[in-house]
Design a protein around this motif. Sequence first.
Motif, PDB file in Angstrom:
ATOM      1  N   VAL A  47     -33.555 -71.831 -25.857  1.00 34.60           N
ATOM      2  CA  VAL A  47     -34.033 -72.536 -25.004  1.00 34.60           C
ATOM      3  C   VAL A  47     -34.820 -71.797 -23.796  1.00 34.60           C
ATOM      4  CG1 VAL A  47     -33.635 -74.513 -23.236  1.00 34.60           C
ATOM      5  CG2 VAL A  47     -32.505 -74.441 -25.584  1.00 34.60           C
ATOM      6  N   SER A  48     -35.928 -72.033 -23.698  1.00 36.44           N
ATOM      7  CA  SER A  48     -36.813 -71.310 -22.669  1.00 36.44           C
ATOM      8  C   SER A  48     -36.797 -72.054 -21.552  1.00 36.44           C
ATOM      9  CB  SER A  48     -38.352 -71.166 -23.217  1.00 36.44           C
ATOM     10  OG  SER A  48     -38.407 -70.492 -24.382  1.00 36.44           O
ATOM     11  N   GLY A  49     -36.924 -71.228 -20.189  1.00 38.86           N
ATOM     12  CA  GLY A  49     -36.990 -71.754 -19.055  1.00 38.86           C
ATOM     13  C   GLY A  49     -35.791 -72.159 -18.175  1.00 38.86           C
ATOM     14  N   ASP A  68     -36.280 -81.180 -24.140  1.00 41.29           N
ATOM     15  CA  ASP A  68     -37.537 -81.630 -23.665  1.00 41.29           C
ATOM     16  C   ASP A  68     -37.123 -82.579 -22.453  1.00 41.29           C
ATOM     17  OD1 ASP A  68     -40.481 -81.852 -23.410  1.00 41.29           O
ATOM     18  OD2 ASP A  68     -40.129 -83.865 -24.106  1.00 41.29           O
ATOM     19  N   GLU A  69     -36.132 -83.589 -22.861  1.00 37.47           N
ATOM     20  CA  GLU A  69     -35.724 -84.479 -21.736  1.00 37.47           C
ATOM     21  C   GLU A  69     -35.070 -83.799 -20.612  1.00 37.47           C
ATOM     22  OE1 GLU A  69     -35.266 -88.096 -19.973  1.00 37.47           O
ATOM     23  OE2 GLU A  69     -36.475 -87.736 -21.721  1.00 37.47           O
ATOM     24  N   ALA A  70     -34.250 -82.642 -20.558  1.00 41.57           N
ATOM     25  CA  ALA A  70     -33.928 -81.868 -19.751  1.00 41.57           C
ATOM     26  C   ALA A  70     -35.029 -81.041 -18.872  1.00 41.57           C
ATOM     27  CB  ALA A  70     -32.701 -81.105 -20.185  1.00 41.57           C
ATOM     28  N   HIS A  97     -27.569 -74.932 -12.758  1.00 38.46           N
ATOM     29  CA  HIS A  97     -28.102 -76.255 -12.792  1.00 38.46           C
ATOM     30  C   HIS A  97     -28.769 -76.613 -14.122  1.00 38.46           C
ATOM     31  CE1 HIS A  97     -30.942 -79.635 -11.919  1.00 38.46           C
ATOM     32  NE2 HIS A  97     -29.964 -79.968 -11.350  1.00 38.46           N
ATOM     33  N   CYS A  98     -29.864 -75.496 -14.606  1.00 39.87           N
ATOM     34  CA  CYS A  98     -30.515 -75.639 -15.759  1.00 39.87           C
ATOM     35  C   CYS A  98     -29.442 -75.796 -16.942  1.00 39.87           C
ATOM     36  CB  CYS A  98     -31.245 -74.667 -15.934  1.00 39.87           C
ATOM     37  SG  CYS A  98     -32.508 -73.916 -14.473  1.00 39.87           S
ATOM     38  N   GLU A  99     -28.228 -74.984 -17.066  1.00 35.89           N
ATOM     39  CA  GLU A  99     -27.499 -74.957 -18.017  1.00 35.89           C
ATOM     40  C   GLU A  99     -26.772 -76.503 -17.963  1.00 35.89           C
ATOM     41  OE1 GLU A  99     -26.111 -70.426 -17.675  1.00 35.89           O
ATOM     42  OE2 GLU A  99     -24.725 -71.747 -16.766  1.00 35.89           O
TER      43      GLU A  99
END
Length: 79
Positions: free
Chosen positions: A17-19, A69-71, A24-26
């Motif tokens: 997963v990129s980005g 994508d939803e995240a 919080h991202c995790e």
Amino acid sequence: MTQSTDTQGAVTTVYKVSGMSCGHCEGAVSGEISQIAGVESVKAVASAGEVTVVSAAPLDEAAVSAAVDEAGFEYAGVA
């Protein structure tokens, strides 16, 4: 494709997963993927750009991609 079977027929798959850059991202990615039917556990590691998913059966890649994508991140395939 990196998949290995664990106890009781569970499947472990590592997705790229990129980005992701922080906890919080995790959490965002883990939360979305954990809603896919059959998912037993999710561990996202931002520094590695990887999400390890344990599921009852192999997951549909389109479902994983849609969850990522939803995240708000970019699905980059199976590690």
